[in-house]
Scaffold this active site. Structure first.
Site, PDB file in Angstrom:
ATOM      1  N   THR A  81       0.827  -1.207   0.000  1.00 49.30           N
ATOM      2  CA  THR A  81       0.000   0.000   0.000  1.00 49.30           C
ATOM      3  C   THR A  81       0.861   1.257   0.000  1.00 49.30           C
ATOM      4  OG1 THR A  81      -1.672  -1.207   1.250  1.00 49.30           O
ATOM      5  CG2 THR A  81      -1.840   1.187   1.268  1.00 49.30           C
ATOM      6  N   GLY A  93       3.131  -2.869   8.442  1.00 47.94           N
ATOM      7  CA  GLY A  93       3.296  -3.138   9.863  1.00 47.94           C
ATOM      8  C   GLY A  93       4.748  -3.425  10.200  1.00 47.94           C
ATOM      9  N   GLU A 110      -5.889  -5.932   4.321  1.00 46.80           N
ATOM     10  CA  GLU A 110      -5.892  -7.115   3.456  1.00 46.80           C
ATOM     11  C   GLU A 110      -7.066  -7.067   2.488  1.00 46.80           C
ATOM     12  OE1 GLU A 110      -3.032  -8.708   3.820  1.00 46.80           O
ATOM     13  OE2 GLU A 110      -3.641  -9.307   1.811  1.00 46.80           O
TER      14      GLU A 110
HETATM   15  C1  LIG Z   1      -3.769 -10.322  10.389  1.00 50.53           C
HETATM   16  C2  LIG Z   1      -3.749  -8.869  10.174  1.00 50.53           C
HETATM   17  C3  LIG Z   1      -2.628  -8.394   9.288  1.00 50.53           C
HETATM   18  C4  LIG Z   1      -2.878  -7.070   8.681  1.00 50.53           C
HETATM   19  C5  LIG Z   1      -1.826  -6.799   7.670  1.00 50.53           C
HETATM   20  C6  LIG Z   1      -2.368  -6.107   6.501  1.00 50.53           C
HETATM   21  C7  LIG Z   1      -1.723  -6.201   5.338  1.00 50.53           C
HETATM   22  C8  LIG Z   1      -2.260  -5.554   4.162  1.00 50.53           C
HETATM   23  O1  LIG Z   1      -3.280  -4.896   4.176  1.00 50.53           O
HETATM   24  S1  LIG Z   1      -1.318  -5.874   2.749  1.00 50.53           S
HETATM   25  C9  LIG Z   1      -2.172  -5.003   1.491  1.00 50.53           C
HETATM   26  C10 LIG Z   1      -3.476  -5.696   1.133  1.00 50.53           C
HETATM   27  N1  LIG Z   1      -4.044  -5.059  -0.002  1.00 50.53           N
HETATM   28  C11 LIG Z   1      -5.056  -5.590  -0.683  1.00 50.53           C
HETATM   29  O2  LIG Z   1      -5.648  -6.601  -0.339  1.00 50.53           O
HETATM   30  C12 LIG Z   1      -5.432  -4.832  -1.924  1.00 50.53           C
HETATM   31  C13 LIG Z   1      -6.829  -5.192  -2.373  1.00 50.53           C
HETATM   32  N2  LIG Z   1      -6.904  -5.036  -3.813  1.00 50.53           N
HETATM   33  C14 LIG Z   1      -6.786  -6.143  -4.634  1.00 50.53           C
HETATM   34  O3  LIG Z   1      -6.656  -7.259  -4.224  1.00 50.53           O
HETATM   35  C15 LIG Z   1      -6.882  -5.877  -6.107  1.00 50.53           C
HETATM   36  O4  LIG Z   1      -6.503  -4.601  -6.422  1.00 50.53           O
HETATM   37  C16 LIG Z   1      -8.310  -6.104  -6.634  1.00 50.53           C
HETATM   38  C17 LIG Z   1      -8.576  -7.559  -6.550  1.00 50.53           C
HETATM   39  C18 LIG Z   1      -9.292  -5.351  -5.773  1.00 50.53           C
HETATM   40  C19 LIG Z   1      -8.446  -5.598  -8.015  1.00 50.53           C
HETATM   41  O5  LIG Z   1      -7.248  -5.910  -8.650  1.00 50.53           O
HETATM   42  P1  LIG Z   1      -7.244  -5.847 -10.224  1.00 50.53           P
HETATM   43  O6  LIG Z   1      -5.984  -6.348 -10.753  1.00 50.53           O
HETATM   44  O7  LIG Z   1      -7.739  -4.498 -10.629  1.00 50.53           O
HETATM   45  O8  LIG Z   1      -8.300  -6.969 -10.432  1.00 50.53           O
HETATM   46  P2  LIG Z   1      -9.434  -7.159 -11.422  1.00 50.53           P
HETATM   47  O9  LIG Z   1     -10.682  -6.874 -10.698  1.00 50.53           O
HETATM   48  O10 LIG Z   1      -9.164  -6.474 -12.725  1.00 50.53           O
HETATM   49  O11 LIG Z   1      -9.209  -8.734 -11.629  1.00 50.53           O
HETATM   50  C20 LIG Z   1      -8.031  -9.218 -12.193  1.00 50.53           C
HETATM   51  C21 LIG Z   1      -8.082 -10.716 -12.136  1.00 50.53           C
HETATM   52  O12 LIG Z   1      -7.242 -11.096 -11.058  1.00 50.53           O
HETATM   53  C22 LIG Z   1      -7.952 -11.930 -10.176  1.00 50.53           C
HETATM   54  N3  LIG Z   1      -7.472 -11.667  -8.845  1.00 50.53           N
HETATM   55  C23 LIG Z   1      -7.442 -10.476  -8.211  1.00 50.53           C
HETATM   56  N4  LIG Z   1      -6.935 -10.649  -6.964  1.00 50.53           N
HETATM   57  C24 LIG Z   1      -6.629 -11.978  -6.850  1.00 50.53           C
HETATM   58  C25 LIG Z   1      -6.077 -12.775  -5.799  1.00 50.53           C
HETATM   59  N5  LIG Z   1      -5.743 -12.247  -4.627  1.00 50.53           N
HETATM   60  N6  LIG Z   1      -5.901 -14.084  -6.029  1.00 50.53           N
HETATM   61  C26 LIG Z   1      -6.252 -14.627  -7.213  1.00 50.53           C
HETATM   62  N7  LIG Z   1      -6.811 -13.938  -8.270  1.00 50.53           N
HETATM   63  C27 LIG Z   1      -6.974 -12.623  -8.056  1.00 50.53           C
HETATM   64  C28 LIG Z   1      -9.404 -11.533 -10.358  1.00 50.53           C
HETATM   65  O13 LIG Z   1     -10.222 -12.618  -9.945  1.00 50.53           O
HETATM   66  C29 LIG Z   1      -9.457 -11.311 -11.840  1.00 50.53           C
HETATM   67  O14 LIG Z   1      -9.516 -12.558 -12.450  1.00 50.53           O
HETATM   68  P3  LIG Z   1     -10.460 -12.732 -13.755  1.00 50.53           P
HETATM   69  O15 LIG Z   1     -11.858 -12.410 -13.307  1.00 50.53           O
HETATM   70  O16 LIG Z   1     -10.268 -14.176 -14.126  1.00 50.53           O
HETATM   71  O17 LIG Z   1      -9.950 -11.761 -14.773  1.00 50.53           O
HETATM   72  C1  LIG Z   2      -4.453  -1.565  10.589  1.00 49.11           C
HETATM   73  C2  LIG Z   2      -3.983  -1.630   9.165  1.00 49.11           C
HETATM   74  C3  LIG Z   2      -2.833  -2.343   8.852  1.00 49.11           C
HETATM   75  C4  LIG Z   2      -2.366  -2.375   7.530  1.00 49.11           C
HETATM   76  N1  LIG Z   2      -1.200  -3.043   7.247  1.00 49.11           N
HETATM   77  C5  LIG Z   2      -0.724  -3.026   5.975  1.00 49.11           C
HETATM   78  C6  LIG Z   2       0.530  -3.648   5.675  1.00 49.11           C
HETATM   79  O1  LIG Z   2       1.190  -4.206   6.542  1.00 49.11           O
HETATM   80  N2  LIG Z   2       0.998  -3.592   4.387  1.00 49.11           N
HETATM   81  C7  LIG Z   2       0.296  -2.970   3.395  1.00 49.11           C
HETATM   82  O2  LIG Z   2       0.766  -2.968   2.256  1.00 49.11           O
HETATM   83  N3  LIG Z   2      -0.915  -2.374   3.649  1.00 49.11           N
HETATM   84  C8  LIG Z   2      -1.415  -2.387   4.916  1.00 49.11           C
HETATM   85  N4  LIG Z   2      -2.616  -1.775   5.199  1.00 49.11           N
HETATM   86  C9  LIG Z   2      -3.281  -1.013   4.133  1.00 49.11           C
HETATM   87  C10 LIG Z   2      -4.535  -1.726   3.661  1.00 49.11           C
HETATM   88  O3  LIG Z   2      -4.207  -2.843   2.900  1.00 49.11           O
HETATM   89  C11 LIG Z   2      -5.371  -0.709   2.857  1.00 49.11           C
HETATM   90  O4  LIG Z   2      -5.825   0.274   3.751  1.00 49.11           O
HETATM   91  C12 LIG Z   2      -6.545  -1.407   2.178  1.00 49.11           C
HETATM   92  O5  LIG Z   2      -6.090  -2.202   1.120  1.00 49.11           O
HETATM   93  C13 LIG Z   2      -7.582  -0.402   1.639  1.00 49.11           C
HETATM   94  O6  LIG Z   2      -6.955   0.517   0.752  1.00 49.11           O
HETATM   95  P1  LIG Z   2      -7.061   2.090   1.062  1.00 49.11           P
HETATM   96  O7  LIG Z   2      -6.792   2.318   2.473  1.00 49.11           O
HETATM   97  O8  LIG Z   2      -6.252   2.784   0.037  1.00 49.11           O
HETATM   98  O9  LIG Z   2      -8.610   2.416   0.815  1.00 49.11           O
HETATM   99  P2  LIG Z   2      -9.270   2.781  -0.602  1.00 49.11           P
HETATM  100  O10 LIG Z   2      -8.950   1.719  -1.589  1.00 49.11           O
HETATM  101  O11 LIG Z   2      -8.963   4.190  -0.924  1.00 49.11           O
HETATM  102  O12 LIG Z   2     -10.816   2.616  -0.203  1.00 49.11           O
HETATM  103  C14 LIG Z   2     -11.535   3.719   0.329  1.00 49.11           C
HETATM  104  C15 LIG Z   2     -13.002   3.554  -0.067  1.00 49.11           C
HETATM  105  O13 LIG Z   2     -13.070   3.507  -1.505  1.00 49.11           O
HETATM  106  C16 LIG Z   2     -13.830   2.361  -1.912  1.00 49.11           C
HETATM  107  N5  LIG Z   2     -13.289   1.799  -3.153  1.00 49.11           N
HETATM  108  C17 LIG Z   2     -11.994   1.714  -3.525  1.00 49.11           C
HETATM  109  N6  LIG Z   2     -11.894   1.092  -4.724  1.00 49.11           N
HETATM  110  C18 LIG Z   2     -13.146   0.745  -5.095  1.00 49.11           C
HETATM  111  C19 LIG Z   2     -13.703   0.064  -6.229  1.00 49.11           C
HETATM  112  N7  LIG Z   2     -12.944  -0.428  -7.212  1.00 49.11           N
HETATM  113  N8  LIG Z   2     -15.044  -0.135  -6.247  1.00 49.11           N
HETATM  114  C20 LIG Z   2     -15.822   0.319  -5.233  1.00 49.11           C
HETATM  115  N9  LIG Z   2     -15.365   0.983  -4.145  1.00 49.11           N
HETATM  116  C21 LIG Z   2     -14.037   1.196  -4.087  1.00 49.11           C
HETATM  117  C22 LIG Z   2     -13.647   1.356  -0.776  1.00 49.11           C
HETATM  118  O14 LIG Z   2     -14.746   0.438  -0.747  1.00 49.11           O
HETATM  119  C23 LIG Z   2     -13.614   2.254   0.459  1.00 49.11           C
HETATM  120  O15 LIG Z   2     -14.938   2.473   0.912  1.00 49.11           O
HETATM  121  C24 LIG Z   2      -3.099  -1.715   6.511  1.00 49.11           C
HETATM  122  C25 LIG Z   2      -4.268  -1.004   6.823  1.00 49.11           C
HETATM  123  C26 LIG Z   2      -4.719  -0.966   8.143  1.00 49.11           C
HETATM  124  C27 LIG Z   2      -5.980  -0.203   8.465  1.00 49.11           C
END
Ligand SMILES: CCCCC/C=C/C(=O)SCCNC(=O)CCNC(=O)[C@H](O)C(C)(C)COP(=O)(O)OP(=O)(O)OC[C@H]1O[C@@H](n2cnc3c(N)ncnc32)[C@H](O)[C@@H]1OP(=O)(O)O
Ligand SMILES: Cc1cc2nc3c(=O)[nH]c(=O)nc-3n(C[C@H](O)[C@H](O)[C@H](O)COP(=O)(O)OP(=O)(O)OC[C@H]3O[C@@H](n4cnc5c(N)ncnc54)[C@H](O)[C@@H]3O)c2cc1C
Length: 625
Positions: free
Chosen positions: A109, A148, A391
């Site tokens: 992110t 984190g 996530e």
């Molecule tokens: C225990 C607590 C720990 C906390 C630590 C936190 C860590 C974090 O937060 S790390 C950062 C996490 N961030 C995310 O999860 C980001 C969320 N966004 C996404 O996953 C993607 O941007 C998306 C899925 C929302 C959209 O990606 P995009 O490439 O634009 O996808 P499309 O909608 O165009 O679909 C493409 C294609 O890819 C497939 N796909 C997407 N994600 C996955 C996946 N994780 N695994 C497998 N396949 C995936 C999706 O199904 C599409 O497939 P087709 O429909 O066949 O084209």
């Molecule tokens: C406690 C905590 C720990 C984290 N740890 C990590 C970490 O270790 N590593 C890391 O990489 N990230 C980490 N993150 C970041 C986290 O993965 C992001 O906050 C998360 O993926 C959401 O993205 P964003 O914050 O940019 O929100 P945004 O994507 O800007 O979302 C904001 C709003 O926009 C809407 N929105 C966005 N896109 C769409 C769409 N395509 N269609 C409809 N609505 C949409 C969402 O639904 C939401 O309501 C952490 C976040 C938190 C809160």
């Protein structure tokens, strides 16, 4: 000499520490706990299942209510490494990560992007003359933000960046980057790293930011299990571009277990407190009643208990499904990756939103004392609401599930469906007929029909809008509320049917009395969500007003039956007081004594008159200010 337990759970309560002291205290505790974990790993060579258990919320929440600065090292850095690094890279780094001689984070992110990861701005440009990548943060919004442990703890991290080679962009890829000197811990040249500041909760996780000013890393620091860059800069594509997303699927599976653990803590506190707390007279002249005797209190708490058991069974189903499909992926069979992604997305979304909803209810159900930090309910509430975002934001993940469901529905007549969606074929088969009945099986069928009809309706709406000249993307956005609802209905149908089927199997080996209580929980969960989703059921099934009246009576009867076993059910979670960390939920029920003991630990009670009286209050009250 303090025992390990006293070292871990003693000392000044976190709530009276400064932001900086809280981090330092959590690091001290994390070192104790992870030294023990390291010993377990060395002795048991932790397999993935044990590993997942170590990751669960109990680990994260047990160090402090505010999480752990080491969490990401275990929750993402290691799993991503295991899924994205080639053998040579694993040989070089994995044992060092396992024995914690390096501490990692996961930097995906950015300030400007979290959901839309294809829009990430950090670049990794390959320089064939030196066989290095140049990592760069071109804008402020490209600074990694949130990872984190990155603020002050990690000395390595996995960075997700847009890979450029020979002038061409190949999209996002993973790179291992050393952030700090292993000896001095100073940030390496070209790296600007720090902590992002105080958050709503999880303030011991040490979330950080990092920016790169043309930082050079060796070619072999690109994780190359799937895609590769050869020495001359030639890009070798991955067999499947989606494999880079694999680690997010694993973490979403872990988060479903986490959400169960967090909710188990909250309902243990709320249930035990509701058994201790006496308030108001049900009948004039009678002694005040335990608040758990009030049906409205049972409505708040017993449904949360049922939800916890339901999600626990679904977490296990998801884990088993993940392992089956993960093995297939390792053998190059990608067939069920889309199904796994969709299932992980909707279960992560529903488990965290349910956990957040029910935890908030537990907080409110404990009245004023539930608002005390010492109850642990505010911190647990802050934890669960964060899980709706990290996530993957829940809305976005449910849209991912809807995308898979529409794709599945388009292909409904082309052949067999994969297990989690085969019900769509059953309830849409020609000649299939269904009349609502007030039974578990009838409710499951009802939810499956709602899901199928919502998916079908969404596809018809999309098709009609596109036919009318609207772009696919605009049509998708226009009906996205209905798409999210279809994803939620699909998930709820899976959760109820999995809870019923898996609990029915488990009940066969239970005593009759235990099986009876477990069966009541399954019914309570199913009837609760039926009443919560009446609008959908009235729209898409033959449920009648008379059915609803009977459902409400059934619901109230179940609350009455489960009430006597409520405390026993939460005691079964067996969360020791040191992990529960709650004045209201301690096993001995000494709520009032514990509230007072904790209050007296406040630094404001160290002296009878605080210095602000002489400095501010007295002159003010005497009209001198
Ligand atoms: C225990 C607590 C720990 C906390 C630590 C936190 C860590 C974090 O937060 S790390 C950062 C996490 N961030 C995310 O999860 C980001 C969320 N966004 C996404 O996953 C993607 O941007 C998306 C899925 C929302 C959209 O990606 P995009 O490439 O634009 O996808 P499309 O909608 O165009 O679909 C493409 C294609 O890819 C497939 N796909 C997407 N994600 C996955 C996946 N994780 N695994 C497998 N396949 C995936 C999706 O199904 C599409 O497939 P087709 O429909 O066949 O084209
Ligand atoms: C406690 C905590 C720990 C984290 N740890 C990590 C970490 O270790 N590593 C890391 O990489 N990230 C980490 N993150 C970041 C986290 O993965 C992001 O906050 C998360 O993926 C959401 O993205 P964003 O914050 O940019 O929100 P945004 O994507 O800007 O979302 C904001 C709003 O926009 C809407 N929105 C966005 N896109 C769409 C769409 N395509 N269609 C409809 N609505 C949409 C969402 O639904 C939401 O309501 C952490 C976040 C938190 C809160």
């Amino acid at each position: 000499m303090l025992t390990k337990r006293e070292e871990l759970f003693g000392g000044t309560p976190d709530e009276y520490l400064s932001h900086k002291e809280k981090y330092e205290n959590s690091t001290r505790k994390a070192v104790i706990l992870f030294s023990l974990l390291r010993k377990i790993q060395e002795e048991n060579n932790t397999d993935l299942t044990n590993y997942r258990n170590l990751l669960s919320g109990v680990l994260g929440a047990s160090i402090s209510q505010d999480g752990s600065p080491f969490g990401l090292h275990y929750i993402m850095f290691m799993p991503v490494f295991m899924s994205q690094a080639d053998e040579e890279q694993q040989e070089r780094w994995l044992h060092r990560a396992l024995n914690c001689s390096i501490i990692g984070s996961y930097a995906q992110t950015e300030l400007g992007h979290g959901t839309f990861i294809r829009g990430l701005e950090t670049t990794a440009t390959y320089d064939p003359s030196t066989q290095e990548f140049v990592l760069h943060s071109p804008t402020l919004t490209s600074y990694k933000w949130w990872p984190g442990g990155l603020g002050n703890t990690a000395n390595y991290c996995i960075v997700i960046a847009q890979l450029y080679s020979k002038g061409e962009c190949h999209g996002i890829h993973s790179f291992i980057v050393q952030v700090r000197d292993e000896d001095t811990h100073m940030p390496l040249p070209g790296i600007k790293v720090g902590e992002i500041g105080v958050k709503m909760g999880l303030n011991a996780v040490n979330n950080g930011f990092i920016g790169f000013e043309n930082v050079r890393i060796p070619r072999t620091n690109m994780l190359m299990k799937h895609a590769k860059i050869l020495e001359d800069g030639t890009y070798v594509k991955s067999k499947n571009s989606k494999l880079i997303y694999g680690a997010m699927v694993f973490v979403r599976v872990v988060i479903v277990f986490d959400s169960v653990n967090y909710l188990a803590k909250a309902i243990t506190v709320a249930t035990r407190y509701s058994a201790v707390r006496r308030q108001s007279q049900l009948k004039e002249g009678e002694p005040e009643r335990q608040i758990l005797d009030y049906v409205t209190q049972q409505d708040k708490i017993l449904t949360a208990i049922a939800g916890c058991f339901a999600m626990k069974m679904n977490a296990r189903m998801l884990w088993d499904t993940f392992n089956v499909i993960n093995d297939q992926l390792h053998k190059g069979n990608m067939e069920r990756l889309g199904e796994l992604h969709a299932l992980a997305c909707c279960l992560k979304a529903i488990s965290t939103s349910d956990s957040s909803l029910f935890t908030a209810r537990c907080r409110v159900s404990c009245g004023g004392h539930g608002y005390m930090v010492s109850s642990t309910l505010p911190a647990t509430s802050a934890l669960t609401t964060a899980s709706c975002t990290y996530e993957g934001d829940n809305t976005v993940l449910l849209l991912q599930t809807a995308r898979f469901l529409l794709k599945t529905w388009r292909q409904i007549d082309t052949g067999p469906l994969t297990p989690t969606v085969e019900y769509l074929k059953t309830v849409s088969a020609p000649g299939f007929s269904y009349k609502w009945e007030n039974s578990i099986e009838g409710i499951i069928r009802g939810f499956q029909i709602v899901s199928m009809k919502k998916i079908s309706s969404c596809l018809n709406l999309m098709t009609a809008k596109v036919m009318s000249g609207m772009s696919q993307a605009d049509a998708w956005n226009t009906i996205s509320i209905q798409l999210v609802s279809a994803g939620e209905s699909h998930c709820r149908a899976i959760v109820i049917s999995t809870f019923h089927e898996d609990m029915s199997k488990a009940m066969r080996s239970m005593s009759a009395s235990l099986a009876e209580v477990m069966g009541q929980l399954v019914e309570l969960y199913a009837v609760y969500w039926t009443l919560e989703r009446l609008g959908d059921l009235l729209e898409y099934t033959s449920i009648s007003g008379a059915d609803v009246v009977k459902l409400r009576s059934w619901y109230e009867e179940l609350l009455r039956k489960i009430r006597p076993n409520a405390v026993g059910l939460v005691d079964a979670f067996d969360i020791i007081d040191e992990l529960l960390q709650s004045t209201l939920g301690a096993y001995d029920g000494r709520v009032y004594e514990r509230l007072m003991e904790e209050a007296l630990k406040s630094p404001l009670n160290a002296e009878p008159v605080n210095q602000s009286f002489h400095k501010y209050l007295k002159p003010f009250m005497q009209g001198k200010l």
